[in-house]
Design a protein around this motif. Structure first.
Motif, mmCIF file in Angstrom:
data_model
loop_
_atom_site.group_PDB
_atom_site.id
_atom_site.type_symbol
_atom_site.label_atom_id
_atom_site.label_comp_id
_atom_site.label_asym_id
_atom_site.label_seq_id
_atom_site.Cartn_x
_atom_site.Cartn_y
_atom_site.Cartn_z
ATOM 1 N N CYS A 46 0.722 -1.292 0.351
ATOM 2 C CA CYS A 46 -0.041 0.021 -0.046
ATOM 3 C C CYS A 46 0.912 1.157 0.157
ATOM 4 C CB CYS A 46 -0.812 0.119 1.291
ATOM 5 S SG CYS A 46 -1.833 1.633 1.469
ATOM 6 N N ILE A 47 0.434 2.262 -0.645
ATOM 7 C CA ILE A 47 1.330 3.624 -0.886
ATOM 8 C C ILE A 47 0.444 4.695 -0.363
ATOM 9 C CG2 ILE A 47 2.786 2.861 -2.764
ATOM 10 C CD1 ILE A 47 0.562 4.111 -4.768
ATOM 11 N N GLY A 48 -0.644 4.359 0.445
ATOM 12 C CA GLY A 48 -1.313 5.364 0.973
ATOM 13 C C GLY A 48 -1.781 6.708 -0.099
ATOM 14 N N CYS A 49 -2.286 6.072 -1.181
ATOM 15 C CA CYS A 49 -2.748 7.211 -2.011
ATOM 16 C C CYS A 49 -3.883 7.516 -2.013
ATOM 17 C CB CYS A 49 -2.567 6.299 -3.333
ATOM 18 S SG CYS A 49 -3.866 5.006 -3.881
ATOM 19 N N GLY A 50 -4.849 6.945 -1.185
ATOM 20 C CA GLY A 50 -6.186 7.392 -0.813
ATOM 21 C C GLY A 50 -7.493 7.297 -1.999
ATOM 22 N N CYS A 107 -8.747 4.529 -2.393
ATOM 23 C CA CYS A 107 -9.790 3.862 -1.692
ATOM 24 C C CYS A 107 -10.875 4.606 -1.101
ATOM 25 C CB CYS A 107 -9.192 2.838 -0.857
ATOM 26 S SG CYS A 107 -7.816 3.593 0.230
ATOM 27 N N MET A 138 -7.804 8.091 5.911
ATOM 28 C CA MET A 138 -6.661 7.735 5.652
ATOM 29 C C MET A 138 -5.741 8.199 6.858
ATOM 30 S SD MET A 138 -6.281 6.254 2.701
ATOM 31 C CE MET A 138 -4.763 6.245 2.531
ATOM 32 N N CYS A 175 -8.090 -0.021 -5.926
ATOM 33 C CA CYS A 175 -6.686 0.045 -5.114
ATOM 34 C C CYS A 175 -5.565 0.006 -6.257
ATOM 35 C CB CYS A 175 -6.431 -1.029 -4.162
ATOM 36 S SG CYS A 175 -4.834 -1.047 -3.702
ATOM 37 N N THR A 232 -2.283 -0.408 -5.835
ATOM 38 C CA THR A 232 -1.332 -1.194 -5.822
ATOM 39 C C THR A 232 -1.668 -2.826 -5.773
ATOM 40 O OG1 THR A 232 -1.477 -1.322 -3.567
ATOM 41 C CG2 THR A 232 -0.130 0.243 -4.800
ATOM 42 N N SER A 285 -2.936 -3.628 -3.104
ATOM 43 C CA SER A 285 -2.738 -4.278 -1.796
ATOM 44 C C SER A 285 -3.981 -4.621 -0.751
ATOM 45 C CB SER A 285 -1.985 -2.930 -1.012
ATOM 46 O OG SER A 285 -2.908 -1.933 -0.615
HETATM 47 S S1 SF4 Z 1 -5.822 2.585 -2.679
HETATM 48 FE FE1 SF4 Z 1 -4.427 0.813 -2.170
HETATM 49 S S2 SF4 Z 1 -2.563 1.497 -2.302
HETATM 50 FE FE2 SF4 Z 1 -3.900 3.299 -2.282
HETATM 51 S S3 SF4 Z 1 -4.120 3.960 -0.136
HETATM 52 FE FE3 SF4 Z 1 -5.872 2.601 -0.779
HETATM 53 S S4 SF4 Z 1 -4.961 0.442 -0.102
HETATM 54 FE FE4 SF4 Z 1 -3.277 1.778 -0.317
#
Ligand code: SF4
Ligand code: SF4
Ligand code: SF4
Lengths: 596, 393, 182
Positions: A46-50, A52, A63, A95, A97, A99
């Protein structure tokens, strides 16, 4: 009414002794393989892109900070409020990635409602390792695009015939497709040295608001046309889209904006702000991207700015280092003319130390900024190397229109982008003069550790250059005063166990590359002789570099240093430096204004 | 009729000069009786306000609003992908129609062509949903008449079908599987075999229903000739689906306006003649068998492989040009449709859900109620097969 | 077939350029004062006997409500939707409950949810879905459902979220915004 109709209903009794079909204890009943149950998140992916969070129509996701932000990872992770989640799995589908997945666990009883709000992967749960549960089919991300449109380019045959620009730029349709893929997470912004408003200008491309986009570009980068073509695009390595498919073509989209605003409109859109003159004067040495960015900012802030350039035309390494087929001169000229429009006075053919002294500059101005490019080539110092050409010098002479020797065979030492630049430039000249290409590139690194960008290598090959990897130069063969070839050995290792530069060769694997010209392209340095002995003595140094503070100010209060001189050869770094220096100079000027 | 007693109608309210009944509650001749919102003879959360005189109902008013969630308004505040998880919630027993109609409407206005296999999967899901909706119906109508055991069987059979839904879509009730652009996945391995087992079990139980319900003297007495809808009312009252088919009008959008892959499937429109409760149940009973046959047919005819999702734009900023369309299909209750209006922004301008219950449970029911016996209201209502969330969305 | 029908209707009625959405679905805008006679003609002469739906679309920015009367001819498998634009202020439509009794329900809903009156429609002012509602008709575009829910319901306490870009800026380059930036 028949008797049958009275008796028939009693057939229901036949079920009387059947075992019940109800499940006695549904807690723990295993759900189907695809069941959408509690989430799982692979924190390392996960890269915390938000994304989701963005897609969740129930606002079930927050987040929350979990680790320190780093390149391409915000350090945030999704926390889910199961009081809101409707188990739609759109977050899993979107998502960036892969993840985020779902387990097939759904039976969980707890009397504390807050237990149903947690960060998957951080707050450990029994289903974290569960293989079953909802995943995207074939792990394909289908809700946002994964691949960029291919960039239109000249065919190798057409390329090699001239110095004309190779890359066409996106068509409107391609640009829209590409801009559409961006999820506007902004992870790339931190990685861009100038912190350009990447998601915002990509949105402008999508909306077709090119003029608005151009204004946005100029807020952070007065060299957007240049960067749109030749930027090293570190941002793209940090892009959220890179994990599954191609990174967003941030550089090409920037170019798309600059290409789509008519040149004359630039002067209306990027007008000088209406600020009072400060009466302060600043001298800038070197008309490269760093110096000109500083000049742009300071002029817009109401200062009088003069730029002193040693060469006949402004642009620095952008003009004299980057070949025309990557960055056409008219583009650069136009870009600089916008800066001049801010009132910046660029004086060319003014070499410090020869035409004017630094002391003089100091006397006539309130501040001086040194923005020197890396314009001196390094030498291999192998036997015969005094007969070698320097790539950077050769490139400059080609740009200046000087007559450079164009033999039928040229050997190049080096495997970086500059080596590719000179190889491809010489190839073009050979093609013009001899009708065919005879360029051999020998790089110390093997292809797995190559320095030049992949596309540079590929394009050079397509244009007929021969590239050898893992070859170490041993001698430039000189016969009767003329260069006859380059002798190389196979390079077995470049660094020693401590990581120091100490190449090891296999002498039994020797090659002699016939050549009437050998070019060294193994690195550049700045010419700091212009500082003069006295100033050199006075300044503080750090391992051969001028010591500066984080804003580029040297130990001398009137002197700043910026550009390749301090941060290496890269336009966008120079731009970022330029901004920083301008800000620091401005603050000093402001302070002196207030005290006087 | 066995007991054809003459009634003295003088005590019943007389129409006034404007043709309307004059009901004066003060006279003490009338009683207000609420059926619902919590009542075994009511489908879902709605109620009928009855005015009775003796055991005869003289007027009825439908009341809804017990589960209004403002879906249509909510959808105007959601991006096109975000509407997707909401739509199914408009109808619990047969949610998939919402998913299909919404997805198809978006696809049409956005110019997206759905892969062929996805259309087969959608058809399969819609027939599975129809089957389940009918299971609830049979349980409901038998329950309204006190035949609880049929309800239990049907719940069981429905549950088996929910198992198939679960393995196919990842959820039992709100499947969220028909996504704009296609469907979310392929059939799991061995799905057809497991489906066949369910269908066989269903057939076994349906045979029992036949014996226990259709060949039941009480049931016949209480459904035959009762709750007749005059076919002349069909058009004025927007009657569609089995309610119309039971009156001899072969309205079935699967044939009238074929969508998805219905053109490639063999089936007949099930109709009846008498337009009473009994015929309406019978038409549905035969339609269940037809659904079973259709599910078999689809599983056998559908392509074995191929993509199930079209390429769609980035859903996070999906904008659809200004336009409007209407997508409809034949749900277990009749014409189900989505009217979608877009304005070029990233959000729907308006979504209107057209559920068959909207006309059946309101104007039609209110029209049918006067003159019925109190004890018949429940099965009359249930026989219209209505789901209140479609009315109040 | 739809083209022929529209051409025929255009001889007697003012219609805008139709939107031939699909072979079986056409949208066209009609004049309010001609609606009734159009509907009757369609129902009684052209076989459009089924009133599929009647609803409104709020074009707030244009100050108009669009009333959509969707009719279907089952035998021909054709659907024709008539749009009628009426001013939003004091919005009034013409009742058609006498043409299709079921329209009564639609008109009651439009009255309640959009505030469009249909004088003469039975029970048009009776509550339909809402009970004791005093705010503006909630399906109007200017009714802010988010503000309403924020006012009416309590947010779960303790929820905080972070924007990735802002979060990274704060941690990595808090005050590095170039001179020229706003
Ligand atoms: S979309 Fe996937 S990669 Fe991005 S924050 Fe959410 S869980 Fe992490
Ligand atoms: S499953 Fe749906 S509702 Fe739940 S967190 Fe994910 S996007 Fe939100
Ligand atoms: S370019 Fe990439 S990293 Fe930057 S905002 Fe777009 S998707 Fe995110």
């Amino acid at each position: 009414m028949s008797l049958r109709d009275v008796l028939s209903p009693y057939t229901a009794w036949k079920h009387l002794f059947e075992a019940p079909v109800t499940i006695k204890d549904p807690i723990g009943r295993e759900a189907a393989e695809r069941y959408r149950g509690f989430h799982q998140n692979d924190l390392s992916k996960c890269i915390g892109c938000g994304s989701c969070e963005d897609i969740c129509q129930n606002a079930a996701i927050d987040m929350v900070p979990v680790s320190d932000p780093k390149t391409g990872d915000s350090g945030l992770r999704p926390m889910i409020d199961y009081g809101r989640c409707c188990w739609c799995a759109l977050c899993v589908d979107v998502c960036m990635t892969g993840s985020l997945t779902m387990s097939n666990e759904y039976t969980w009883v707890d009397s504390d409602p807050d237990a149903f709000r947690f960060t998957p992967g951080v707050d450990l749960k029994s289903w974290d390792a569960e293989e079953k549960g909802y995943k995207r089919e074939n792990n394909e991300r289908r809700l946002t695009g994964t691949h960029r449109p291919e960039m239109g380019m000249l065919e190798p045959e057409a390329r090699i015939a001239s110095f004309g620009e190779i890359v066409h730029g996106y068509t409107r349709a391609e640009a829209v497709i590409e801009a559409d893929r961006c999820v506007e997470c902004g992870l790339c912004v931190a990685t861009c040295p100038a912190h350009m408003d990447i998601p915002d200008y990509i949105r402008k491309v999508r909306e077709g608001d090119y003029e608005g986009g151009l204004k946005l570009l100029y807020e952070t980068n007065p060299f957007s046309q240049t960067c749109g073509r030749v930027c090293t695009h570190a941002c793209e390595t940090a892009c959220a889209a890179v994990h599954e498919g191609d990174a967003i073509a941030i550089r090409w989209l920037k170019r798309d904006i600059t290409d789509n605003v008519p040149r004359e409109r630039y002067f209306d859109l990027i007008s000088k702000p209406d600020v009072p003159e400060t009466g302060k004067k600043v001298a800038i040495v070197g008309a490269g991207p760093g110096g000109l960015t500083t000049a742009f900012d300071l002029a817009r802030a109401g200062n009088e700015v003069v730029v002193f350039e040693a060469l006949p035309k402004p642009g620095g390494m952008m003009r004299y280092g980057i070949p025309e087929y990557r960055l056409p001169y008219d583009v650069l000229d136009h870009e600089i003319s916008v800066i001049e429009k801010m009132g910046v006075d660029i004086r060319c053919n003014q070499r410090i130390g020869t035409d004017i002294t630094l002391d003089q500059l100091k006397k006539d101005h309130d501040a001086v900024v040194l923005s020197l490019g890396l314009n001196q080539g390094r030498s291999t110092r192998v036997p015969g190397s005094e007969e070698a050409e320097s790539a950077i010098d050769l490139l400059r002479r080609i740009t200046a229109g000087d007559k450079v020797p164009v033999p039928k065979q040229v050997a190049i030492i080096g495997g970086g982008n500059v080596a590719m630049d000179i190889a491809r430039s010489m190839a073009r000249l050979q093609r013009q003069k001899h009708g065919e290409v005879g360029v051999t590139v020998t790089a110390l690194e093997d292809f797995d550790h190559f320095l030049a960008d992949d596309e540079e290598v590929e394009e050079a090959r397509e244009e007929g250059c021969v590239i050898y990897d893992a070859r170490g130069p041993q001698e430039i063969v000189v016969k009767s005063g003329k260069v006859a070839g380059l002798r190389t050995w196979k390079c077995k290792a470049i660094f020693d166990a401590e990581g120091r530069f100490a190449p090891k060769y296999d002498a039994s694997d020797e090659m002699v590359h016939p050549a009437q010209m050998v070019v060294e392209a193994i690195g550049q340095s700045a010419d700091i002789s212009l500082l003069g002995a006295e100033l050199t003595e006075k300044l503080e140094w750090n391992r051969g570099r001028i010591r500066i503070d984080q804003n580029g100010r040297t130990s001398e209060p009137w002197l700043w240093a910026a550009g390749d001189l301090v941060s290496g050869p890269d336009v966008i770094h120079a731009v970022a430096d330029g901004h920083r220096v301008a800000k620091s100079v401005s603050a000093m000027l402001q302070a002196t204004r207030e005290t006087h | 009729m066995m007991f054809n007693l003459k009634t003295d109608r003088s005590q019943y309210p007389q129409p006034g000069p404007d043709g309307k009944l004059e009901i004066d509650l003060e006279t003490g001749k009338y009683l207000k009786l609420w059926q619902g919102p919590n009542h075994p003879g009511i489908t879902g959360n709605m109620s009928v306000e009855l005015t009775v005189c003796g055991d005869e109902v003289v007027a009825g008013k439908t009341h809804v609003g017990y589960l209004h969630r403002g879906f249509e308004k909510l959808m105007e505040r959601r991006s096109f992908i975000q509407v997707f998880p909401i739509v199914c919630r408009v109808c619990v027993p047969e949610p998939d129609f919402n998913e299909y109609c919404y997805a198809a409407a978006v696809e049409e206005l956005a110019g997206i062509k759905v892969p062929e296999l996805a259309n087969w999967m959608r058809t399969l899901i819609l027939e599975m949903g129809r089957f389940n909706s009918y299971m609830m119906f049979l349980g409901g109508i038998s329950g309204a008449l006190g035949l609880g055991v049929v309800g239990q069987w049907m719940t069981y059979v429905r549950d088996l079908m929910l198992d198939r839904f679960e393995e196919l879509t990842g959820a039992r009730i709100y499947h969220m599987f028909i996504l704009p652009g296609g469907v979310r996945g392929h059939l799991p391995d061995g799905f057809a075999g497991r489906m066949e087992e369910v269908l066989r079990t269903a057939e076994k139980y349906l045979a029992d229903v036949e014996k226990v319900m259709f060949r039941n003297a009480v049931y016949k007495r209480r459904t035959k000739g009762i709750g007749v809808i005059d076919p002349k009312l069909f058009e004025p009252y927007g009657v569609t689906g089995p309610n119309a088919r039971a009156g001899g009008v072969a309205k079935d959008l699967r044939k009238d306006a074929p969508y998805l892959v219905y053109n490639e499937l063999d089936f007949e429109v099930q109709t009846g003649k008498d337009s009473d409760i009994h015929t309406r149940v019978d038409v549905r009973y035969r339609d269940i068998h037809q659904s079973i046959a259709l599910i078999r047919q689809i599983l056998q005819k559908m392509p074995k492989d191929g993509p199930v999702m079209a390429k769609i734009p980035n859903v996070l900023h999906w904008q659809i040009p200004r336009g409007e369309t209407y997508i409809k299909g034949e749900s277990s209750r009749g014409e189900y449709g989505y009217y979608l209006v877009t304005d070029g922004s990233g959000y729907p301008r308006r979504i209107n859900v057209r559920g068959p219950s909207y006309t059946h449970a309101m104007a039609l029911l209110e029209h049918l109620i006067p003159g019925t016996n109190i004890s018949d209201v429940a099965q009359l209502m249930v026989s219209l097969h209505t789901y209140p969330p479609e009315i109040e969305r | 077939m739809m083209k022929d029908l529209i051409a025929k209707l255009k001889k007697h009625y003012k219609l805008t350029e139709p939107d031939y959405r699909r072979a079986d679905l056409t949208f066209v805008t009609a004049q309010k004062d001609e609606l009734r006679s159009l509907l009757i003609a369609l129902r009684d002469i052209e076989g459009f006997t089924h009133l599929v739906l009647l609803t409104a679309v709020d074009w707030l920015e244009e100050g108009l409500f669009q009333l959509t009367y969707m009719l279907n001819n089952r035998a021909a498998n054709r659907t024709l939707a008539l749009r009628v634009m009426i001013p939003r202020a004091n919005a009034v439509g013409d009742t058609i409950h006498d043409l299709w009794p079921t329209a009564e329900t639609y008109q009651r809903e439009l009255r309640e949810m959009f505030g469009i009156d249909f004088p003469g429609s039975p029970r048009v002012n009776d509550e339909f879905i809402l009970e004791g509602w005093t705010d503006m008709p909630p399906y109007r575009r200017d009714f802010d459902s988010l503000a309403y829910s924020l006012q009416t319901y309590r947010e779960r306490p303790g929820r905080v979220t972070h924007d990735p870009r802002e979060h990274m800026k704060k941690a990595l380059y808090p005050d590095q915004k170039p001179e020229a930036a706003k």
